[in-house]
Design a protein around this motif. Structure first.
Motif, mmCIF file in Angstrom:
data_model
loop_
_atom_site.group_PDB
_atom_site.id
_atom_site.type_symbol
_atom_site.label_atom_id
_atom_site.label_comp_id
_atom_site.label_asym_id
_atom_site.label_seq_id
_atom_site.Cartn_x
_atom_site.Cartn_y
_atom_site.Cartn_z
ATOM 1 N N ARG A 125 0.792 -1.438 0.097
ATOM 2 C CA ARG A 125 -0.416 0.033 0.108
ATOM 3 C C ARG A 125 1.046 1.593 -0.079
ATOM 4 N N GLN A 126 1.834 1.281 0.728
ATOM 5 C CA GLN A 126 2.932 2.283 0.698
ATOM 6 C C GLN A 126 3.129 2.669 -0.619
ATOM 7 N N HIS A 127 3.643 1.149 -1.524
ATOM 8 C CA HIS A 127 4.311 1.407 -2.952
ATOM 9 C C HIS A 127 3.712 2.532 -3.308
ATOM 10 N N PHE A 128 1.889 2.366 -3.561
ATOM 11 C CA PHE A 128 0.982 3.245 -4.108
ATOM 12 C C PHE A 128 1.326 4.323 -3.138
ATOM 13 N N ALA A 129 0.538 5.135 -2.571
ATOM 14 C CA ALA A 129 0.855 6.429 -2.301
ATOM 15 C C ALA A 129 0.537 7.537 -2.486
ATOM 16 N N HIS A 130 1.497 7.796 -2.710
ATOM 17 C CA HIS A 130 1.888 9.075 -4.027
ATOM 18 C C HIS A 130 0.784 8.790 -4.861
ATOM 19 N N LEU A 131 0.157 7.887 -5.305
ATOM 20 C CA LEU A 131 -0.483 8.646 -6.809
ATOM 21 C C LEU A 131 -2.384 8.637 -6.234
ATOM 22 N N GLU A 132 -2.762 7.856 -5.488
ATOM 23 C CA GLU A 132 -3.268 7.233 -4.494
ATOM 24 C C GLU A 132 -3.564 9.013 -4.189
ATOM 25 N N SER A 133 -2.517 9.163 -2.681
ATOM 26 C CA SER A 133 -2.577 10.099 -2.398
ATOM 27 C C SER A 133 -3.093 11.508 -3.469
ATOM 28 N N PHE A 134 -2.769 11.150 -4.596
ATOM 29 C CA PHE A 134 -3.175 12.727 -6.196
ATOM 30 C C PHE A 134 -3.846 12.230 -5.775
ATOM 31 N N GLY A 135 -5.022 11.511 -5.345
ATOM 32 C CA GLY A 135 -6.624 11.640 -6.040
ATOM 33 C C GLY A 135 -6.880 10.945 -7.357
ATOM 34 N N TYR A 136 -5.880 9.952 -8.011
ATOM 35 C CA TYR A 136 -5.982 9.104 -9.301
ATOM 36 C C TYR A 136 -6.451 7.523 -9.077
ATOM 37 N N PHE A 137 -6.059 7.061 -8.151
ATOM 38 C CA PHE A 137 -7.574 5.721 -7.884
ATOM 39 C C PHE A 137 -7.259 5.597 -6.949
ATOM 40 N N ARG A 138 -8.415 4.620 -6.253
ATOM 41 C CA ARG A 138 -8.296 4.102 -4.083
ATOM 42 C C ARG A 138 -8.365 2.965 -4.357
ATOM 43 N N LEU A 139 -7.514 1.869 -3.659
ATOM 44 C CA LEU A 139 -6.787 0.828 -3.986
ATOM 45 C C LEU A 139 -8.021 -0.517 -2.654
ATOM 46 N N GLU A 140 -8.571 -0.829 -2.528
ATOM 47 C CA GLU A 140 -8.880 -1.876 -1.768
ATOM 48 C C GLU A 140 -9.056 -3.071 -1.500
ATOM 49 N N LYS A 141 -9.171 -3.621 -0.674
ATOM 50 C CA LYS A 141 -8.641 -5.193 -0.808
ATOM 51 C C LYS A 141 -8.045 -6.177 -1.178
ATOM 52 N N MET A 142 -6.571 -5.670 -0.472
ATOM 53 C CA MET A 142 -5.373 -6.002 -0.574
ATOM 54 C C MET A 142 -5.568 -7.347 -0.296
ATOM 55 N N ARG A 143 -4.533 -7.890 -0.689
ATOM 56 C CA ARG A 143 -4.742 -9.535 -0.181
ATOM 57 C C ARG A 143 -3.770 -10.682 -0.882
ATOM 58 N N VAL A 144 -3.051 -11.230 -0.075
ATOM 59 C CA VAL A 144 -2.495 -12.721 -0.734
ATOM 60 C C VAL A 144 -3.341 -13.172 -1.171
ATOM 61 N N ALA A 145 -3.122 -13.388 -2.790
ATOM 62 C CA ALA A 145 -3.561 -14.866 -3.860
ATOM 63 C C ALA A 145 -3.753 -15.756 -3.483
ATOM 64 N N GLY A 146 -5.177 -16.241 -3.508
ATOM 65 C CA GLY A 146 -5.257 -17.892 -3.214
ATOM 66 C C GLY A 146 -4.595 -19.022 -3.937
ATOM 67 N N GLU A 147 -4.160 -18.988 -5.084
ATOM 68 C CA GLU A 147 -3.548 -19.415 -6.339
ATOM 69 C C GLU A 147 -1.890 -19.422 -5.659
ATOM 70 N N ALA A 148 -1.171 -20.484 -5.802
ATOM 71 C CA ALA A 148 0.487 -20.179 -5.236
ATOM 72 C C ALA A 148 1.240 -20.056 -7.078
ATOM 73 N N PRO A 149 2.505 -18.680 -6.489
ATOM 74 C CA PRO A 149 2.616 -18.595 -7.888
ATOM 75 C C PRO A 149 3.077 -20.164 -8.175
ATOM 76 N N THR A 150 3.859 -20.418 -9.905
ATOM 77 C CA THR A 150 4.792 -21.607 -10.333
ATOM 78 C C THR A 150 6.134 -21.285 -9.641
ATOM 79 N N ASP A 151 6.277 -20.107 -8.843
ATOM 80 C CA ASP A 151 8.175 -20.279 -8.975
ATOM 81 C C ASP A 151 7.550 -20.205 -6.746
ATOM 82 N N ALA A 152 8.445 -21.021 -6.627
ATOM 83 C CA ALA A 152 7.770 -21.217 -5.076
ATOM 84 C C ALA A 152 8.950 -19.679 -4.288
ATOM 85 N N SER A 153 9.831 -18.562 -5.236
ATOM 86 C CA SER A 153 10.131 -17.931 -4.179
ATOM 87 C C SER A 153 9.782 -16.711 -4.559
#
Length: 443
Positions: A136-164
């Motif tokens: 969330r902090q990574h997007f804080a600049h643009l979000e604070s400028f009023g270009y967009f809103r971020l909601e429901k941030m979570r870890v994806a249900g499906e694991a990626p193919t790369d375990a790292s």
């Protein structure tokens, strides 16, 4: 009523000028050409990738006025929020609501971040709160400028193919301002001639078009305005015309002032027609209605009033149209040269001061030339300031949106009101001298 009649005569003189209608026709053609432009939104992944990797935030931060003072080779200083890449990568963007690839649609974005080893990635999966806060902090600049809103941030249900790696999901909800940043492809003649090499944000494209068209048009209009209106006062002072005017029970200074207002009407009509035409065409074709762009009408008229006050004084002193034209253009070049010299000298002096050079190595910081140019710039009309203010107003409307509003520009550290005050005082002095000479001269 007698003063109204004088003003009416001055307006009639303006409307009788054939050049006025030529300029209005050229302004109409320019607006019609701009109205043929089309802007096609590019796929959402292209815009959202630049949002995720921080490129857009870096560009917007670097374009702030305070950031401009820190560039130009200043060692030891960098652009604020300099683009260094991002630990996050956009994997996909799915439309939640609205039309695909539209800046008005809502998206579910999937981002991935690498952690180097499987064990660290598993820890993040079990306890993702800290990483989500960092996201969330990574997007804080643009979000604070009023270009967009971020909601429901979570870890994806499906694991990626790369375990790292760990994948995150979040809802990306653009506001109306996001249209400015969305990448578009322009085309001419209602899409018949696409400009394939241009993939830039809509706001930057509109800013470039507005600046290019308005600068070319305004310089031409001011130059022709100086030439055309330089005839008004000498024609009034011709033998026969001035005799007829002076027998009327009207004070001479007011007569001259109303003639001055009539000359300003010429450039006001041209500016209003051109600016409103370009504003309407860009708004109609892009959906961005930059209301503050309309302030260019009084701004350009005020710019012309500075030059026309010089033309009026010279016309009263010499009764020569040629002298009025040549002296006014010469004074215009003087104002431009002083403004440019002041800007370049101050920029170099600030670089020396920030570098903390010893006095013997400083070229401009403590040089008398700096203070001489600064003193001349302080007492002369700030035409360069007026040009910069116009650019900032158009930029804030088309590009900046929330973070650099026109109100912030007008209330910034730079004293724009001082620039207006000095310029207004100059107009008053020129008109005062012209009225004094006109009142005392025996015709």
């Amino acid at each position: 009523m007698k003063y109204f009649a004088i003003l009416k005569d001055s307006l009639r003189e303006t409307l009788d000028s054939k050049v006025l209608y030529v300029l209005l026709g050229l302004s109409l053609l320019m607006a019609l050409f701009v109205a043929t432009l089309s802007f096609k939104p590019l796929p959402a992944e292209k815009t959202l990738t630049q949002v995720v990797d921080g490129r857009m935030a870096a560009v917007l931060e670097a374009l702030k006025p305070e950031a401009q003072d820190k560039k130009d080779g200043d060692q030891g200083h960098e652009f604020p929020f300099n683009f260094r890449g991002s630990p996050y990568k956009l994997e996909k963007a799915v439309v939640l609501r609205g039309t695909p690839d539209s800046p008005d649609a809502d998206y579910l974005m999937t981002l991935s971040k690498g952690f180097g080893d499987r064990q660290t990635a598993e820890k993040v999966h079990k306890n993702p709160a800290e990483e989500i806060d960092a996201l969330r902090q990574h997007f804080a600049h643009l979000e604070s400028f009023g270009y967009f809103r971020l909601e429901k941030m979570r870890v994806a249900g499906e694991a990626p193919t790369d375990a790292s790696k760990v994948e995150f999901e979040m809802e990306f909800l653009p506001t109306r301002a996001m249209r400015r940043l969305w990448l578009h492809q322009p085309s001419l003649f209602f899409g018949l001639v696409p400009i394939t090499r241009v993939e830039q944000s809509l706001g930057f494209q509109l800013f470039f078009i507005a600046q290019l068209v308005m600068q070319m048009g305004s310089w031409l209009a001011v130059l022709l305005g100086v030439i055309i209106t330089s005839f008004f006062i000498p024609n009034m002072l011709q033998k026969g015309s001035v005799d007829l005017l002076l027998v009327k029970p009207i004070r001479r200074p007011l007569l001259l002032v109303f003639k001055f207002v009539g000359g300003l009407t010429f450039i006001l009509l041209v500016n209003a027609f051109a600016v409103v035409g370009i504003w309407f065409a860009l708004g109609l074709r892009s959906g961005l209605w930059a209301q503050w762009m309309l302030l260019l009408i009084p701004l350009l008229t005020f710019f012309f009033a500075i030059l026309y006050s010089v033309s009026t004084l010279v016309a009263v002193l010499t009764r020569s149209t040629v002298a009025a034209i040549l002296v006014t253009i010469g004074v215009w070049l003087l104002f431009f040269s002083v403004g440019l010299a002041h800007e370049l000298i101050e920029m170099e002096a600030r670089k020396e001061e920030r570098a903390k050079l010893p006095p013997e190595e400083r070229v401009l910081s403590d040089h008398s030339a700096r203070w001489i140019v600064a003193g001349v710039h302080r007492v002369l009309p700030r035409t360069s300031d007026l040009n910069q203010l116009g650019e900032l107003l158009v930029f804030s409307d088309f590009v900046a949106g929330g973070y650099l509003s026109p109100k912030r520009i007008l209330s910034a550290d730079r004293n724009w009101w001082e620039s207006f005050g000095v310029s207004l005082a100059f107009i008053a002095i020129m008109l005062g001298l012209a009225c004094w000479r006109f009142a005392r001269k025996d015709y």
